[in-house]
Design a protein around this motif. Sequence first.
Motif, PDB file in Angstrom:
ATOM      1  N   GLU A  86       0.833  -1.210   0.000  1.00  0.00           N
ATOM      2  CA  GLU A  86       0.000   0.000   0.000  1.00  0.00           C
ATOM      3  C   GLU A  86       0.866   1.259   0.000  1.00  0.00           C
ATOM      4  O   GLU A  86       0.580   2.222  -0.708  1.00  0.00           O
ATOM      5  CB  GLU A  86      -0.922   0.005   1.230  1.00  0.00           C
ATOM      6  CG  GLU A  86      -2.071  -0.985   1.141  1.00  0.00           C
ATOM      7  CD  GLU A  86      -2.979  -0.902   2.350  1.00  0.00           C
ATOM      8  OE1 GLU A  86      -2.641  -0.145   3.305  1.00  0.00           O
ATOM      9  OE2 GLU A  86      -4.026  -1.570   2.366  1.00  0.00           O
ATOM     10  N   LYS A  87       1.929   1.228   0.783  1.00  0.00           N
ATOM     11  CA  LYS A  87       2.840   2.368   0.865  1.00  0.00           C
ATOM     12  C   LYS A  87       3.536   2.614  -0.474  1.00  0.00           C
ATOM     13  O   LYS A  87       3.656   3.749  -0.931  1.00  0.00           O
ATOM     14  CB  LYS A  87       3.881   2.110   1.961  1.00  0.00           C
ATOM     15  CG  LYS A  87       4.844   3.250   2.201  1.00  0.00           C
ATOM     16  CD  LYS A  87       5.818   2.900   3.318  1.00  0.00           C
ATOM     17  CE  LYS A  87       6.836   4.019   3.517  1.00  0.00           C
ATOM     18  NZ  LYS A  87       7.807   3.676   4.589  1.00  0.00           N
ATOM     19  N   ALA A 120       2.483   1.622  -3.460  1.00  0.00           N
ATOM     20  CA  ALA A 120       1.495   1.989  -4.484  1.00  0.00           C
ATOM     21  C   ALA A 120       1.174   3.475  -4.446  1.00  0.00           C
ATOM     22  O   ALA A 120       0.781   4.060  -5.464  1.00  0.00           O
ATOM     23  CB  ALA A 120       0.228   1.171  -4.290  1.00  0.00           C
ATOM     24  N   ALA A 121       1.358   4.099  -3.284  1.00  0.00           N
ATOM     25  CA  ALA A 121       1.041   5.520  -3.140  1.00  0.00           C
ATOM     26  C   ALA A 121       2.163   6.433  -3.654  1.00  0.00           C
ATOM     27  O   ALA A 121       1.977   7.651  -3.753  1.00  0.00           O
ATOM     28  CB  ALA A 121       0.754   5.833  -1.675  1.00  0.00           C
ATOM     29  N   LYS A 122       3.301   5.869  -3.977  1.00  0.00           N
ATOM     30  CA  LYS A 122       4.450   6.688  -4.364  1.00  0.00           C
ATOM     31  C   LYS A 122       4.322   7.285  -5.766  1.00  0.00           C
ATOM     32  O   LYS A 122       4.900   8.313  -6.062  1.00  0.00           O
ATOM     33  CB  LYS A 122       5.747   5.887  -4.236  1.00  0.00           C
ATOM     34  CG  LYS A 122       6.136   5.643  -2.775  1.00  0.00           C
ATOM     35  CD  LYS A 122       7.477   4.992  -2.660  1.00  0.00           C
ATOM     36  CE  LYS A 122       7.898   4.876  -1.198  1.00  0.00           C
ATOM     37  NZ  LYS A 122       8.193   6.200  -0.583  1.00  0.00           N
ATOM     38  N   ARG A 123       3.613   6.594  -6.637  1.00  0.00           N
ATOM     39  CA  ARG A 123       3.333   7.108  -7.982  1.00  0.00           C
ATOM     40  C   ARG A 123       2.273   6.221  -8.620  1.00  0.00           C
ATOM     41  O   ARG A 123       1.914   5.176  -8.073  1.00  0.00           O
ATOM     42  CB  ARG A 123       4.590   7.192  -8.859  1.00  0.00           C
ATOM     43  CG  ARG A 123       5.143   5.861  -9.317  1.00  0.00           C
ATOM     44  CD  ARG A 123       6.045   5.993 -10.530  1.00  0.00           C
ATOM     45  NE  ARG A 123       5.286   6.146 -11.766  1.00  0.00           N
ATOM     46  CZ  ARG A 123       5.805   6.552 -12.912  1.00  0.00           C
ATOM     47  NH1 ARG A 123       7.076   6.860 -12.992  1.00  0.00           N
ATOM     48  NH2 ARG A 123       5.074   6.639 -14.010  1.00  0.00           N
ATOM     49  N   GLU A 124       1.804   6.614  -9.767  1.00  0.00           N
ATOM     50  CA  GLU A 124       0.806   5.799 -10.448  1.00  0.00           C
ATOM     51  C   GLU A 124       1.517   4.724 -11.266  1.00  0.00           C
ATOM     52  O   GLU A 124       2.024   4.983 -12.359  1.00  0.00           O
ATOM     53  CB  GLU A 124      -0.069   6.668 -11.364  1.00  0.00           C
ATOM     54  CG  GLU A 124      -1.234   5.906 -11.951  1.00  0.00           C
ATOM     55  CD  GLU A 124      -2.156   6.787 -12.779  1.00  0.00           C
ATOM     56  OE1 GLU A 124      -2.916   6.233 -13.588  1.00  0.00           O
ATOM     57  OE2 GLU A 124      -2.095   8.019 -12.622  1.00  0.00           O
TER      58      GLU A 124
END
Length: 297
Positions: free
Chosen positions: A136-137, A139-143
Motif C-alpha cells: 500500500e505504501k 502503491a502511493a508513491k506514484r501511479e
Amino acid sequence: MTQSGYVAIVGRPNVGKSTLMNRILGQKLSITSRKPQTTRHQIIGIWSEGEQQVVYVDTPGLHSEQHRAINRVMNQAARSSLHDVDAVIFVVDARRWTEEDERVLEQLETVNKPVILLVNKVDLVPDKEELFPLLEKLAAKREFHELVPASARKGRNTERLTELVAELMPESEFHFDAEQLTDRPVKFLFAEMIREKVMRITGQELPYSSAVEIEAWDESEPGLIRIAAALLVERTGQKAILIGHKGNLLKEIGTQARLDMEKLMGCKVFLQLWVKVKSNWCDDERALRSLGYRENE
C-alpha cells in the motif's frame, strides 16, 4: 499482427534485476552474485513466443557513488535505458525501501511509458502480513501500471509479470530473430562468466576493481574452443588474492567458468587464465572503452 517492443529493468544495486531476466528467459544470460553492482553493462535478453517478442534490457544498478569513472559510466548506462522503451520494470526489495530506491523513483518521473513495480524477494519476508502495508505504501508513491509481488529466484509470480509486459508491447515486426537470445557476442558472455566467478569465489576479499579481457580465441579445432583471458586488477596485492595459494583460487575460477561456457555452447572449452596488474583502470576512460564500457549503450 506481431507485437514487439523494449522493456527496461531498473532499480538500485542488488535487488535481483539480473536474476529476474534470467528467470524470464529460462536461461542464464546476466551474471549474478551477492555483491552489489555485479552487472556493469546493459545486457538485452530476447523473449519470443508465438506472435510476441519482448526485448528486456538488464541495467547496472543506479547508485549514488560516482567518484570513479566506472561508476559514472554504469549510472549513465542505466539512465540511458529509460529512453526509447515501451515499458519499465522497477524492481525493489520487499524487505526494505532505501534512499537509492527513492532516487531511482525520481529518475522515473520523466518516463511517460507504463511502469510496473516488481516487489522482489517476497519469499525472504518472514511475516507475510507485513507485505500488505508495504505494498500500500509503495502503491502511493506514484501511479504504477501494476504492482507485482514476486520472487525472481523461485519464479513466483514472474509468469504474471511476463503476461503484463507482453500486453504492453506495440504492434510491430520482431526486432530480432525469434531464435536469438541476446545481441551480445559470445566473447562478451564468456568474459562475463569469468567475472561472475571472480565475484562469487573471492567473496569480500577482492574489491570491485577487477575486469576480464579476452586476449585470444581459437575455434580451428572441431568441437573445441580455446580461450586465453586476462583478469585485470589495480594492485599487486589484489593479484595475489586472485591467484590464491599455489594458484588454487585462479584454477577454481577457471574450472567453474569453463563449465558454464561448455553448457552454453554445447562443446568443449579450453580456458587459460592469468592475472595482470593495470593501475587505476577504473578511472581510465580509454581502458574502460577497450573493456566494452560505453556511456550511451
